[in-house]
Motif scaffolding. Structure first.
Motif, PDB file in Angstrom:
ATOM      1  N   GLY A  48      65.731  53.004  88.193  1.00 46.04           N
ATOM      2  CA  GLY A  48      65.839  54.422  88.533  1.00 46.04           C
ATOM      3  C   GLY A  48      66.299  55.264  87.362  1.00 46.04           C
ATOM      4  O   GLY A  48      65.751  56.351  87.106  1.00 46.04           O
ATOM      5  N   GLU A  49      67.288  54.778  86.632  1.00 48.21           N
ATOM      6  CA  GLU A  49      67.778  55.501  85.462  1.00 48.21           C
ATOM      7  C   GLU A  49      66.697  55.601  84.392  1.00 48.21           C
ATOM      8  O   GLU A  49      66.508  56.666  83.783  1.00 48.21           O
ATOM      9  N   SER A  50      65.988  54.505  84.159  1.00 42.35           N
ATOM     10  CA  SER A  50      64.918  54.512  83.155  1.00 42.35           C
ATOM     11  C   SER A  50      63.799  55.463  83.557  1.00 42.35           C
ATOM     12  O   SER A  50      63.281  56.209  82.724  1.00 42.35           O
ATOM     13  N   ALA A  51      63.418  55.433  84.823  1.00 44.57           N
ATOM     14  CA  ALA A  51      62.358  56.319  85.298  1.00 44.57           C
ATOM     15  C   ALA A  51      62.769  57.777  85.138  1.00 44.57           C
ATOM     16  O   ALA A  51      61.962  58.612  84.713  1.00 44.57           O
ATOM     17  N   SER A  52      63.999  58.075  85.467  1.00 42.90           N
ATOM     18  CA  SER A  52      64.489  59.443  85.330  1.00 42.90           C
ATOM     19  C   SER A  52      64.442  59.900  83.874  1.00 42.90           C
ATOM     20  O   SER A  52      64.012  61.021  83.573  1.00 42.90           O
ATOM     21  N   LYS A  53      64.855  59.023  82.958  1.00 45.00           N
ATOM     22  CA  LYS A  53      64.815  59.360  81.530  1.00 45.00           C
ATOM     23  C   LYS A  53      63.386  59.595  81.062  1.00 45.00           C
ATOM     24  O   LYS A  53      63.115  60.524  80.298  1.00 45.00           O
ATOM     25  N   MET A  54      62.462  58.744  81.521  1.00 47.47           N
ATOM     26  CA  MET A  54      61.062  58.892  81.121  1.00 47.47           C
ATOM     27  C   MET A  54      60.461  60.174  81.681  1.00 47.47           C
ATOM     28  O   MET A  54      59.703  60.863  80.995  1.00 47.47           O
ATOM     29  N   LEU A  55      60.801  60.491  82.935  1.00 42.52           N
ATOM     30  CA  LEU A  55      60.290  61.729  83.517  1.00 42.52           C
ATOM     31  C   LEU A  55      60.794  62.944  82.742  1.00 42.52           C
ATOM     32  O   LEU A  55      60.040  63.881  82.494  1.00 42.52           O
ATOM     33  N   ASP A  56      62.064  62.925  82.359  1.00 40.17           N
ATOM     34  CA  ASP A  56      62.619  64.015  81.563  1.00 40.17           C
ATOM     35  C   ASP A  56      61.953  64.075  80.189  1.00 40.17           C
ATOM     36  O   ASP A  56      61.545  65.139  79.719  1.00 40.17           O
ATOM     37  N   ARG A  57      61.818  62.916  79.572  1.00 41.14           N
ATOM     38  CA  ARG A  57      61.288  62.856  78.201  1.00 41.14           C
ATOM     39  C   ARG A  57      59.828  63.289  78.141  1.00 41.14           C
ATOM     40  O   ARG A  57      59.416  63.972  77.207  1.00 41.14           O
ATOM     41  N   TYR A  58      59.046  62.882  79.135  1.00 41.68           N
ATOM     42  CA  TYR A  58      57.610  63.147  79.088  1.00 41.68           C
ATOM     43  C   TYR A  58      57.161  64.187  80.118  1.00 41.68           C
ATOM     44  O   TYR A  58      55.982  64.259  80.455  1.00 41.68           O
ATOM     45  N   SER A  59      58.059  65.027  80.562  1.00 42.59           N
ATOM     46  CA  SER A  59      57.708  66.011  81.589  1.00 42.59           C
ATOM     47  C   SER A  59      56.595  66.943  81.121  1.00 42.59           C
ATOM     48  O   SER A  59      55.703  67.286  81.905  1.00 42.59           O
ATOM     49  N   GLY A  60      56.630  67.331  79.867  1.00 41.56           N
ATOM     50  CA  GLY A  60      55.574  68.204  79.336  1.00 41.56           C
ATOM     51  C   GLY A  60      54.216  67.522  79.375  1.00 41.56           C
ATOM     52  O   GLY A  60      53.208  68.132  79.761  1.00 41.56           O
ATOM     53  N   LEU A  61      54.189  66.277  78.990  1.00 39.58           N
ATOM     54  CA  LEU A  61      52.941  65.518  79.014  1.00 39.58           C
ATOM     55  C   LEU A  61      52.430  65.381  80.443  1.00 39.58           C
ATOM     56  O   LEU A  61      51.237  65.590  80.713  1.00 39.58           O
ATOM     57  N   PHE A  62      53.310  65.037  81.363  1.00 37.74           N
ATOM     58  CA  PHE A  62      52.896  64.895  82.751  1.00 37.74           C
ATOM     59  C   PHE A  62      52.358  66.214  83.306  1.00 37.74           C
ATOM     60  O   PHE A  62      51.380  66.230  84.054  1.00 37.74           O
ATOM     61  N   GLU A  63      52.966  67.289  82.928  1.00 39.72           N
ATOM     62  CA  GLU A  63      52.515  68.598  83.390  1.00 39.72           C
ATOM     63  C   GLU A  63      51.121  68.894  82.862  1.00 39.72           C
ATOM     64  O   GLU A  63      50.251  69.385  83.587  1.00 39.72           O
TER      65      GLU A  63
END
Length: 68
Positions: A48-63
């Motif tokens: 969960g912590e890793s997923a949260s960090k990845m979502l924060d880190r790559y939020s622009g890409l995901f968007e």
């Protein structure tokens, strides 16, 4: 440290079966079960912590990918 574990007859039967299958005391069977649960929850917490960090880190890409 000593601890008293109060169980229902059904729970005691389950602990007894587990202990017999593993060839250990009921005390050891309970301790093993507690350790397994702790390991599983620790792993889930780490994922969960890793997923949260990845979502924060790559939020622009995901968007950007969402709009393609």
């Amino acid at each position: 440290m000593a601890m008293t574990l109060r169980t229902t007859p059904d729970d005691d039967a389950i602990i007894t079966r587990i202990a017999e299958r593993q060839g250990v005391s009921k005390n050891e069977a309970v301790l093993r079960a507690v350790r397994v649960i702790d390991e599983q929850q620790s792993h889930s917490d780490q994922v969960g912590e890793s997923a949260s960090k990845m979502l924060d880190r790559y939020s622009g890409l995901f968007e950007r990918l969402r709009h393609t």
